[in-house]
Design a protein around this motif. Structure first.
Motif, short mmCIF file in Angstrom:
data_model
loop_
_atom_site.label_atom_id
_atom_site.label_comp_id
_atom_site.label_asym_id
_atom_site.label_seq_id
_atom_site.Cartn_x
_atom_site.Cartn_y
_atom_site.Cartn_z
N LYS A 13 -18.54 58.65 -50.35
CA LYS A 13 -18.90 57.53 -49.48
C LYS A 13 -18.10 56.28 -49.83
O LYS A 13 -17.61 55.57 -48.95
CB LYS A 13 -20.39 57.24 -49.59
CG LYS A 13 -20.87 56.12 -48.70
CD LYS A 13 -22.36 55.90 -48.86
CE LYS A 13 -22.86 54.77 -47.99
NZ LYS A 13 -24.29 54.53 -48.16
N LYS A 14 -17.93 56.01 -51.13
CA LYS A 14 -17.13 54.85 -51.55
C LYS A 14 -15.69 54.97 -51.08
O LYS A 14 -15.09 54.01 -50.61
CB LYS A 14 -17.19 54.69 -53.07
CG LYS A 14 -18.51 54.18 -53.57
CD LYS A 14 -18.51 54.05 -55.07
CE LYS A 14 -19.89 53.66 -55.57
NZ LYS A 14 -19.97 53.61 -57.03
N LEU A 19 -11.32 53.52 -47.13
CA LEU A 19 -10.41 53.96 -46.06
C LEU A 19 -10.73 53.25 -44.75
O LEU A 19 -9.82 52.83 -44.04
CB LEU A 19 -10.50 55.47 -45.87
CG LEU A 19 -9.86 56.32 -46.96
CD1 LEU A 19 -10.18 57.79 -46.74
CD2 LEU A 19 -8.36 56.09 -47.01
N LYS A 20 -12.01 53.11 -44.43
CA LYS A 20 -12.40 52.44 -43.18
C LYS A 20 -11.90 51.01 -43.14
O LYS A 20 -11.45 50.53 -42.10
CB LYS A 20 -13.92 52.46 -43.01
CG LYS A 20 -14.36 51.74 -41.73
CD LYS A 20 -15.84 51.70 -41.58
CE LYS A 20 -16.34 50.85 -40.46
NZ LYS A 20 -15.65 50.84 -39.22
N ASP A 21 -11.96 50.32 -44.26
CA ASP A 21 -11.49 48.94 -44.32
C ASP A 21 -9.96 48.85 -44.36
O ASP A 21 -9.38 47.94 -43.77
CB ASP A 21 -12.06 48.24 -45.56
CG ASP A 21 -13.57 48.04 -45.47
OD1 ASP A 21 -14.12 48.08 -44.35
OD2 ASP A 21 -14.20 47.87 -46.54
N TRP A 22 -9.32 49.80 -45.03
CA TRP A 22 -7.88 49.71 -45.24
C TRP A 22 -7.06 50.18 -44.04
O TRP A 22 -6.06 49.54 -43.67
CB TRP A 22 -7.50 50.55 -46.47
CG TRP A 22 -6.04 50.60 -46.74
CD1 TRP A 22 -5.26 49.60 -47.27
CD2 TRP A 22 -5.17 51.69 -46.48
NE1 TRP A 22 -3.96 50.02 -47.36
CE2 TRP A 22 -3.87 51.30 -46.87
CE3 TRP A 22 -5.35 52.96 -45.95
CZ2 TRP A 22 -2.78 52.14 -46.76
CZ3 TRP A 22 -4.26 53.80 -45.84
CH2 TRP A 22 -2.99 53.38 -46.24
N ILE A 23 -7.45 51.27 -43.41
CA ILE A 23 -6.64 51.87 -42.35
C ILE A 23 -6.28 50.89 -41.23
O ILE A 23 -5.12 50.79 -40.85
CB ILE A 23 -7.30 53.15 -41.80
CG1 ILE A 23 -7.24 54.25 -42.87
CG2 ILE A 23 -6.62 53.62 -40.52
CD1 ILE A 23 -8.04 55.49 -42.53
N PRO A 32 -11.49 53.35 -36.92
CA PRO A 32 -12.16 54.32 -37.79
C PRO A 32 -13.68 54.31 -37.55
O PRO A 32 -14.26 53.25 -37.29
CB PRO A 32 -11.83 53.85 -39.20
CG PRO A 32 -11.50 52.41 -39.06
CD PRO A 32 -11.01 52.20 -37.66
N PHE A 33 -14.27 55.49 -37.64
CA PHE A 33 -15.72 55.62 -37.53
C PHE A 33 -16.26 56.13 -38.85
O PHE A 33 -15.80 57.15 -39.36
CB PHE A 33 -16.11 56.60 -36.41
CG PHE A 33 -17.60 56.87 -36.37
CD1 PHE A 33 -18.45 56.00 -35.72
CD2 PHE A 33 -18.14 57.98 -37.01
CE1 PHE A 33 -19.82 56.24 -35.69
CE2 PHE A 33 -19.50 58.23 -36.99
CZ PHE A 33 -20.35 57.36 -36.32
#
Length: 102
Positions: A13-14, A19-23, A32-33
């Protein structure tokens, strides 16, 4: 382009949250979802996840040693690869070797 990020367990999860913040900072056209952040409280999570899996053409599966045999990751990976020609699924391995996936 919608990207579904799959995770199972605290470490995974971390990684998924990072990844959600970076992509989007690298490729702005990507949406991203991440279920833990993008499903509103009170919504039917299974309906939201099913819709996102249907609409996404790319998925990232966050794989760690603790979730190697997590059925939920396998389910989401299978749902993401619904049409081989139009969708892509990529494992993101953390402390896992590709040979561990077999």
């Amino acid at each position: 382009m919608k990207v579904f990020i799959s995770w199972s367990g605290p470490l995974s999860k971390k990684v998924a949250q990072v990844l959600k913040d970076w992509i989007p900072s690298v490729i702005q056209a990507i949406e991203p979802f991440l279920s833990s952040e993008d499903i509103e409280k009170g919504n039917r999570w299974n309906t939201d996840i099913a819709r996102e899996l249907q609409e996404s053409t790319f998925g990232i599966i966050c794989v760690t040693l603790e979730n190697l045999s997590a059925e939920w990751l396998n389910f989401e990976a299978g749902a993401l690869s619904k049409t081989i020609e139009n969708t892509h699924v990529a494992p993101f391995l953390l402390d896992v070797r590709p040979s561990d996936l077999g």
